[in-house]
Design an enzyme around this catalytic site. Structure first.
Site, PDB file in Angstrom:
ATOM      1  N   HIS A 113       0.837  -1.206   0.000  1.00 28.75           N
ATOM      2  CA  HIS A 113       0.000   0.000   0.000  1.00 28.75           C
ATOM      3  C   HIS A 113       0.870   1.253   0.000  1.00 28.75           C
ATOM      4  CE1 HIS A 113       0.677   0.826   4.355  1.00 28.75           C
ATOM      5  NE2 HIS A 113       0.724  -0.485   4.459  1.00 28.75           N
TER       6      HIS A 113
ATOM      7  N   ASP B  42      -0.719   4.244   0.841  1.00 29.60           N
ATOM      8  CA  ASP B  42      -1.288   5.184   1.815  1.00 29.60           C
ATOM      9  C   ASP B  42      -0.548   5.040   3.143  1.00 29.60           C
ATOM     10  OD1 ASP B  42      -2.455   2.627   2.154  1.00 29.60           O
ATOM     11  OD2 ASP B  42      -4.180   3.460   3.218  1.00 29.60           O
TER      12      ASP B  42
ATOM     13  N   ASP C  19       6.657   1.653   6.429  1.00 24.42           N
ATOM     14  CA  ASP C  19       5.289   1.110   6.292  1.00 24.42           C
ATOM     15  C   ASP C  19       4.530   1.894   5.239  1.00 24.42           C
ATOM     16  OD1 ASP C  19       2.908  -0.201   6.630  1.00 24.42           O
ATOM     17  OD2 ASP C  19       2.458   0.667   8.586  1.00 24.42           O
TER      18      ASP C  19
ATOM     19  N   GLU D 265      -5.253   0.879   2.726  1.00 22.47           N
ATOM     20  CA  GLU D 265      -4.927  -0.209   3.655  1.00 22.47           C
ATOM     21  C   GLU D 265      -4.983   0.285   5.079  1.00 22.47           C
ATOM     22  OE1 GLU D 265      -2.801  -3.100   6.118  1.00 22.47           O
ATOM     23  OE2 GLU D 265      -2.334  -1.004   5.875  1.00 22.47           O
ATOM     24  N   GLU D 266      -4.472   1.496   5.294  1.00 19.54           N
ATOM     25  CA  GLU D 266      -4.381   2.036   6.658  1.00 19.54           C
ATOM     26  C   GLU D 266      -5.737   2.546   7.150  1.00 19.54           C
ATOM     27  OE1 GLU D 266      -1.959   1.518   8.429  1.00 19.54           O
ATOM     28  OE2 GLU D 266      -0.043   1.702   7.386  1.00 19.54           O
TER      29      GLU D 266
ATOM     30  N   GLU E 280       4.734  -5.816   4.067  1.00 20.57           N
ATOM     31  CA  GLU E 280       4.587  -5.093   5.349  1.00 20.57           C
ATOM     32  C   GLU E 280       5.851  -5.281   6.195  1.00 20.57           C
ATOM     33  OE1 GLU E 280       2.265  -3.160   6.445  1.00 20.57           O
ATOM     34  OE2 GLU E 280       0.565  -3.546   5.125  1.00 20.57           O
TER      35      GLU E 280
ATOM     36  N   HIS F  29       4.422   3.903  12.151  1.00 20.59           N
ATOM     37  CA  HIS F  29       3.328   4.671  12.773  1.00 20.59           C
ATOM     38  C   HIS F  29       3.825   5.635  13.846  1.00 20.59           C
ATOM     39  CE1 HIS F  29      -0.242   1.862  11.474  1.00 20.59           C
ATOM     40  NE2 HIS F  29       0.762   1.802  10.619  1.00 20.59           N
TER      41      HIS F  29
HETATM   42 ZN   LIG Z   1       1.374  -1.226   6.325  1.00 16.58          ZN
END
Ligand SMILES: [Zn+2]
Length: 390
Positions: A74, A76, A107, A145-146, A174, A359
């Protein structure tokens, strides 16, 4: 092939797109442009129509044969949070002492850059040898995805099915490693379920209690009984299922009223000994026993799954070990990912960068890890498409 950005420049170009989920901000254009130059056929697949417009997705493929090896991920990212706390602007992709800083660095824009880079290197080895690709390489990249994950991988897989496209094996990029590249390959994920129970009793004066009718007492009994439960002892590849109480709410600001309602929420991360349906029944039984009168709302956000060790995990493990010298653990730990949708189509495993800063403030990836990941992905393609794999 000198016109291609190197892996660092590609990762940095992706980080510079502020693609906070579900906004694309030009990220998929960056990937698509490079892939088209390499000869990939690209399909842009926008779905949904939310407040920020359609969600962008990309399916790109090189070659028409089988097997079709798919790389999924992903573009995003989660919001940067307090920008002031970052050492560098989260969307500038600053390079400092061998590290690239920015939201999405691990990520998982770095992994996407590594897959594009590895594919480019693999295809140029093949063309130097005057061979043709014995199958196909594809990329399934989503911009959802997030967030809710409604208009992303799930819908792209439906599109693939409707268009007669088959994926034979898939690697999701991931971040899977805790300390260094080579720690861990994920071969499955636990399922996740959220439950919200509202226990109903009778409102009354605190000086004239009817304990049996107290919503709070019933809720406390329910939570005390489930908090100690052992759901199972785990399996060879899964840790034991676990229940966590995430909220208890009564909202009673008086001191002399017994409230009519008390509610709580809990989450269960479960292994493949259970599924959403069986847990739903169990939770109903618990509530019937302890809460008596209640409303129950249960949402299963993903079922547990396992890609049993076999060709795909062997190829990935051997490539990781051959490149890093470390034998990765095969694990099912951590949260959910889009692998939960892909597992219905084909075997899927996950291997990417180091998860330590994902994150978080100052998310970063080292330049050396980016090239090492590209080497590992290159080795995976080599082993996957060779006659005597892994
Ligand atoms: Zn991810």
């Amino acid at each position: 092939m000198d016109q291609f950005p190197d892996i660092c420049e590609l990762a940095r170009a992706l980080i510079r797109c502020p693609s906070v989920t579900p906004v694309d901000a030009g990220a998929l254009d960056v990937v698509q442009k490079v892939l088209e130059t390499m000869g990939f056929i690209c399909h842009r697949l926008p779905f949904g129509d939310g407040p920020t417009g359609k969600v962008e997705n990309l399916y790109a493929k090189f070659g028409t044969g089988r097997p079709n090896f798919c790389y999924a991920g992903h573009t995003d990212v989660v919001p940067p949070g307090e920008t002031d706390s970052w050492s560098f602007d989260p969307f500038e992709a600053s390079l400092d002492e061998g590290m690239i800083y920015g939201r999405g660095a691990v990520d998982m824009k770095g992994a996407i850059a590594a897959f594009v880079d590895a594919s480019r290197r693999y295809l140029s080895v093949i063309s130097e040898k005057d061979c043709s690709l014995p199958g196909a390489i594809s990329l399934l990249i989503t911009g959802d995805e997030e967030g809710s994950a409604i208009n992303g991988t799930k819908k792209v897989l439906e599109w693939l099915r409707a268009n007669g496209e088959t994926l034979d094996d898939c690697l999701v990029g991931e971040p899977t490693n805790s300390e260094q590249l080579g720690d861990m390959v994920k071969i499955g994920r636990r399922g996740s379920l959220n439950a919200r129970v509202v226990v109903k009793g009778v409102q009354g004066h605190v000086a004239y209690p009817g304990t049996e009718a107290s919503s709070v007492h019933r809720l406390v009994r329910l939570l005390a009984s489930i908090e100690r439960l052992s759901l199972d002892a785990g399996t060879e590849y899964f840790q034991p299922s676990n229940l966590e109480i995430t909220s208890i709410d009564v909202g009673n600001h008086t001191t002399n009223v017994v409230p009519a309602r008390a509610s709580a929420q809990f989450n269960i991360r479960f292994n493949d000994r259970h599924d959403g349906e069986s847990l739903r029944d169990q939770i109903h039984n618990w509530c019937n026993t302890h809460a008596k009168d209640f409303d129950l709302d249960i949402e299963v956000s993903g079922e547990a799954f396992l890609t049993a060790p076999g060709k795909l995990s062997d190829v990935v493990s051997a490539a990781v070990a051959g490149t890093t010298g470390r034998k990765p653990i095969l694990s099912t730990s951590g949260g959910t990912s889009d692998a939960r949708f892909i597992k219905d189509i084909c075997p899927v495993v996950e291997f990417g960068l180091i998860s330590r800063t994902m994150h978080k403030v100052d998310e970063c990836v080292s330049v050396s890890d980016l090239s090492l990941l590209s080497d590992i992905y290159l080795e995976i393609l080599g082993r996957y498409f060779s006659e005597d794999s892994p």
